[in-house]
Design an enzyme around this catalytic site. Structure first.
Site, PDB file in Angstrom:
ATOM      1  N   ASP A 123      73.539 -29.803  -1.512  1.00 23.50           N
ATOM      2  CA  ASP A 123      72.890 -28.494  -1.379  1.00 23.50           C
ATOM      3  C   ASP A 123      73.854 -27.585  -0.598  1.00 23.50           C
ATOM      4  O   ASP A 123      74.778 -27.021  -1.168  1.00 23.50           O
ATOM      5  CB  ASP A 123      71.551 -28.725  -0.676  1.00 23.50           C
ATOM      6  N   GLY A 125      75.994 -28.718   1.520  1.00 23.59           N
ATOM      7  CA  GLY A 125      77.220 -29.504   1.689  1.00 23.59           C
ATOM      8  C   GLY A 125      77.435 -29.996   3.114  1.00 23.59           C
ATOM      9  O   GLY A 125      78.421 -30.682   3.394  1.00 23.59           O
ATOM     10  N   LYS A 151      73.880 -27.921  -6.129  1.00 23.12           N
ATOM     11  CA  LYS A 151      73.375 -26.543  -6.089  1.00 23.12           C
ATOM     12  C   LYS A 151      74.541 -25.625  -5.716  1.00 23.12           C
ATOM     13  O   LYS A 151      74.768 -25.357  -4.526  1.00 23.12           O
ATOM     14  CB  LYS A 151      72.258 -26.407  -5.037  1.00 23.12           C
ATOM     15  N   ARG A 185      59.763 -40.125  -4.318  1.00 26.26           N
ATOM     16  CA  ARG A 185      61.072 -40.729  -4.620  1.00 26.26           C
ATOM     17  C   ARG A 185      61.000 -41.635  -5.847  1.00 26.26           C
ATOM     18  O   ARG A 185      61.997 -41.879  -6.513  1.00 26.26           O
ATOM     19  CB  ARG A 185      61.571 -41.560  -3.426  1.00 26.26           C
TER      20      ARG A 185
HETATM   21  P1  IMP Z   1      72.896 -30.577   2.314  1.00 27.65           P
HETATM   22  O1  IMP Z   1      73.381 -31.226   3.593  1.00 27.65           O
HETATM   23  O2  IMP Z   1      72.337 -29.203   2.552  1.00 27.65           O
HETATM   24  O3  IMP Z   1      73.919 -30.605   1.204  1.00 27.65           O
HETATM   25  O4  IMP Z   1      71.643 -31.388   1.831  1.00 27.65           O
HETATM   26  C1  IMP Z   1      71.727 -32.695   1.590  1.00 27.65           C
HETATM   27  C2  IMP Z   1      70.384 -33.392   1.644  1.00 27.65           C
HETATM   28  O5  IMP Z   1      69.258 -32.511   1.686  1.00 27.65           O
HETATM   29  C3  IMP Z   1      70.230 -34.173   0.373  1.00 27.65           C
HETATM   30  O6  IMP Z   1      70.888 -35.408   0.452  1.00 27.65           O
HETATM   31  C4  IMP Z   1      68.738 -34.295   0.280  1.00 27.65           C
HETATM   32  O7  IMP Z   1      68.310 -35.375   1.053  1.00 27.65           O
HETATM   33  C5  IMP Z   1      68.223 -33.003   0.868  1.00 27.65           C
HETATM   34  N1  IMP Z   1      67.910 -32.017  -0.198  1.00 27.65           N
HETATM   35  C6  IMP Z   1      68.644 -30.945  -0.574  1.00 27.65           C
HETATM   36  N2  IMP Z   1      68.044 -30.269  -1.564  1.00 27.65           N
HETATM   37  C7  IMP Z   1      66.888 -30.952  -1.824  1.00 27.65           C
HETATM   38  C8  IMP Z   1      65.823 -30.741  -2.774  1.00 27.65           C
HETATM   39  O8  IMP Z   1      65.794 -29.801  -3.589  1.00 27.65           O
HETATM   40  N3  IMP Z   1      64.816 -31.667  -2.738  1.00 27.65           N
HETATM   41  C9  IMP Z   1      64.788 -32.722  -1.880  1.00 27.65           C
HETATM   42  N4  IMP Z   1      65.768 -32.948  -0.984  1.00 27.65           N
HETATM   43  C10 IMP Z   1      66.810 -32.056  -0.952  1.00 27.65           C
END
Ligand code: IMP
Ligand code: MG
Length: 196
Positions: A123, A125, A151, A185
């Site tokens: 998402d 990162g 994303k 999940r």
């Molecule tokens: P980031 O650190 O923002 O890239 O997010 C990583 C983590 O956020 C992922 O491994 C998911 O566990 C959670 N995440 C991000 N987007 C979603 C979503 O749309 N649904 C559920 N979990 C999400």
């Protein structure tokens, strides 16, 4: 309507043509069906098999969300491999006010190995960058990244997603390992939140 968790009724799935699922207070509709998910997983595996023919890979899967992706991916991997499962755990530093996230659960030596990090979704990162930087300090031969879902509009980091399955907009999704408040999940399809 069919109620799965009979006591709390926290999980309901409609039997109508448009498959929806209700998790606590939110309703989600099918967004990516199981056959498309599995095709994307197979496509990532095919690329890794082609890139690492005759070599050995250490997969590092990021829990909790990546458990189904990692399982289905490894069924399609043909090159020599090992896998370890990690989590990012928060702890409060004694000299800093902010919380730091540390990899836990890594039980193998990463030095001089080809590592491929497996993420269910990237998402912003932040998670991936954190794990990548900690692994990089362990002197691997190289680190590659694989994410089933990505994303791009939300991504704010510079680490390349070497193997990206399906790019999606900035919507909240559940299923195939991804959760809403711990629920969902187990869903075979990926669902998107209704009525944003
Ligand atoms: P980031 O650190 O923002 O890239 O997010 C990583 C983590 O956020 C992922 O491994 C998911 O566990 C959670 N995440 C991000 N987007 C979603 C979503 O749309 N649904 C559920 N979990 C999400
Ligand atoms: Mg994850």
């Amino acid at each position: 309507m069919q109620c799965f968790y009979v006591n709390s009724c926290a999980f309901m799935m409609s039997t109508s043509a448009q498959k929806t699922v209700t998790l606590q207070d939110k309703t989600f509709s099918v967004f990516i069906p199981e056959n498309e998910i599995l095709a994307a997983v197979k496509s990532i595996a095919d690329k890794i098999n082609a890139d690492y023919s005759g070599k050995e890979i250490l997969f590092v899967a990021v829990l909790n969300g990546s458990f189904l992706f990692a399982a289905d991916l490894l069924k399609n991997i043909l090159v020599a491999n090992t896998i370890d499962f990690v989590k990012l755990a928060s702890y409060s530093g004694t000299t800093t006010t902010g919380s730091v996230k540390q990899i836990i659960g890594l039980n193998v030596d990463v030095k001089n190995k080809t590592v491929i990090v497996l993420e269910d979704i990237v998402d912003t990162g932040i998670t991936l960058e954190n794990i990548y930087n900690q692994l990089a300090k362990m002197e691997p031969k190289e680190i590659k990244t694989a994410a089933l879902l990505f994303k791009p509009q939300s991504y704010s980091k510079s680490i390349a997603i070497d193997y990206s399955g399906i790019e999606i907009p900035n919507d909240f999704i559940v299923g195939y390992g991804l959760d809403y408040d711990g629920l969902g999940r187990n869903l075979r399809d990926i669902y998107v939140l209704n009525n944003k």
